[in-house]
Design a protein around this motif. Structure first.
Motif, PDB file in Angstrom:
ATOM      1  N   TYR A  12       1.460  -0.683   3.026  1.00  0.00           N
ATOM      2  CA  TYR A  12       2.736  -0.110   3.442  1.00  0.00           C
ATOM      3  C   TYR A  12       2.881   1.313   2.913  1.00  0.00           C
ATOM      4  O   TYR A  12       2.236   1.701   1.935  1.00  0.00           O
ATOM      5  N   PRO A 214       8.425   4.079  10.236  1.00  0.00           N
ATOM      6  CA  PRO A 214       8.779   2.850  10.950  1.00  0.00           C
ATOM      7  C   PRO A 214       9.077   1.710   9.971  1.00  0.00           C
ATOM      8  O   PRO A 214       8.484   1.632   8.889  1.00  0.00           O
ATOM      9  N   ARG A 215       9.976   0.842  10.359  1.00  0.00           N
ATOM     10  CA  ARG A 215      10.308  -0.288   9.494  1.00  0.00           C
ATOM     11  C   ARG A 215       9.107  -1.191   9.254  1.00  0.00           C
ATOM     12  O   ARG A 215       9.030  -1.873   8.233  1.00  0.00           O
ATOM     13  N   SER A 216       8.175  -1.196  10.180  1.00  0.00           N
ATOM     14  CA  SER A 216       6.966  -2.010  10.027  1.00  0.00           C
ATOM     15  C   SER A 216       6.094  -1.527   8.882  1.00  0.00           C
ATOM     16  O   SER A 216       5.182  -2.236   8.446  1.00  0.00           O
ATOM     17  N   GLU A 217       6.372  -0.314   8.375  1.00  0.00           N
ATOM     18  CA  GLU A 217       5.589   0.243   7.273  1.00  0.00           C
ATOM     19  C   GLU A 217       6.379   0.262   5.969  1.00  0.00           C
ATOM     20  O   GLU A 217       6.023   0.949   5.026  1.00  0.00           O
ATOM     21  N   GLY A 236      14.774  -6.156   9.575  1.00  0.00           N
ATOM     22  CA  GLY A 236      13.498  -6.040  10.259  1.00  0.00           C
ATOM     23  C   GLY A 236      12.377  -5.442   9.442  1.00  0.00           C
ATOM     24  O   GLY A 236      11.492  -4.770   9.988  1.00  0.00           O
ATOM     25  N   VAL A 237      12.395  -5.676   8.121  1.00  0.00           N
ATOM     26  CA  VAL A 237      11.284  -5.230   7.279  1.00  0.00           C
ATOM     27  C   VAL A 237      10.650  -6.440   6.603  1.00  0.00           C
ATOM     28  O   VAL A 237      11.313  -7.445   6.345  1.00  0.00           O
ATOM     29  N   ASP A 238       9.344  -6.328   6.345  1.00  0.00           N
ATOM     30  CA  ASP A 238       8.627  -7.402   5.661  1.00  0.00           C
ATOM     31  C   ASP A 238       9.098  -7.520   4.221  1.00  0.00           C
ATOM     32  O   ASP A 238       9.662  -6.575   3.653  1.00  0.00           O
TER      33      ASP A 238
END
Length: 288
Positions: A12, A214-217, A236-238
């Motif tokens: 991340y 990005p939220r994915s990161e 929406g984040v891990d």
């Protein structure tokens, strides 16, 4: 269940790290957690500490230094205190009743509000119990009933229900706010798991990175199921769950799992996350 976060967490670009329960327990700093955030930053990652503390960031940072957490363990802090001040700015000139200890008064510093007693108030800011070492929410039923009867809106400056302080669990403002809400009171929650504090943290990450990430990161790391984990899932984040004493008992004796800890098992974790989206992983304490 993992012992170290290096392999997973290094994928991340930014971490949102809870403070109380992850970096320290209110009495002692967790050296492994500090080493982990410093290692991630040294590899180019961004660390924003995301806390439900009712103190503004300056006070939280001073507390961290006092506990031995160095400034280079993180890039910035975003707190419930910061968000509470943002909410208070919408109530310029308001007569405010502060429900909480004197030590939380810096939250009002420089704000255009007037602190008054409960009988003169038009707004409540709840930052905690007056004495969280001896009191419980049950001691406040009469006061909350009176305030709800007057239809006073409340800003909850710390949505946590309980936190670890040393080896003890103490009640926080969220435990009073949920009762007030159940009684029919109007509440604004200035902290996790509610969206506004994550939006403030995302803005902070964008400023630090110089461009949107990005939220994915982004990875959230915390020990609160109903705050850190639920908030990360909703935004929406891990997430990675740190199994502190808030939800998981300390290791005792008996059958050990692969982490050498019989209290952190799959059945217990399944029960904890029956309602909240399961995080990517769980660990007893944050370490690199």
């Amino acid at each position: 269940m993992i012992r170290a976060i290096a392999e997973l967490g290094s994928e991340y670009r930014a971490w949102l790290v809870d403070i109380w329960g992850v970096l320290h327990n209110g009495r002692s700093t967790f050296g492994g957690a500090v080493a982990a955030t410093r290692a991630f930053r040294a590899a180019g990652g961004i660390v924003v500490l995301l806390s439900n503390s009712p103190r503004p960031s300056e006070g939280v940072q001073a507390q961290l230094r006092g506990l031995g957490v160095p400034d280079d363990a993180y890039d910035a802090t975003v707190t419930s205190g910061d968000l509470t001040r943002h909410e208070l700015a919408k109530h310029a000139g308001a007569r405010v009743y502060h429900l909480g200890p004197e030590s939380d008064r810096p939250i009002f510093g420089g704000m255009d509000v007037q602190l008054v007693d409960k009988d003169s108030a038009e707004l409540i800011v709840c930052s905690g119990l007056f004495d969280d070492e001896t009191e419980t929410p049950g001691d406040y039923m009469g006061l909350l009933t009176e305030l709800v009867g007057r239809k006073l809106p409340m800003i909850c400056a710390n949505p946590d229900h309980r936190v670890e302080r040393g080896s003890e669990l103490v009640y926080c403002a969220g435990a009073l706010a949920v009762i007030y809400e159940e009684m029919g009171g109007s509440i604004v929650y200035a902290g996790k798991p509610h969206r506004p504090i994550y939006e403030l943290a995302l803005k902070c990450i964008t400023e630090l990175a110089g461009a949107p990430i990005p939220r994915s990161e982004i990875l959230a790391i915390g020990d609160g199921v109903n705050t850190d984990m639920e908030g990360a899932a909703s935004f929406g984040v891990d997430a990675v769950f740190v199994a502190s004493g808030l939800h998981v008992p300390s290791p005792a004796t008996g059958q050990m799992n692969e982490l050498g800890d019989e209290s952190l098992d799959t059945s217990h974790l399944a029960e904890l996350f029956a309602r909240v989206k399961r995080p990517l992983a769980a660990m007893r304490s944050l370490s690199w």
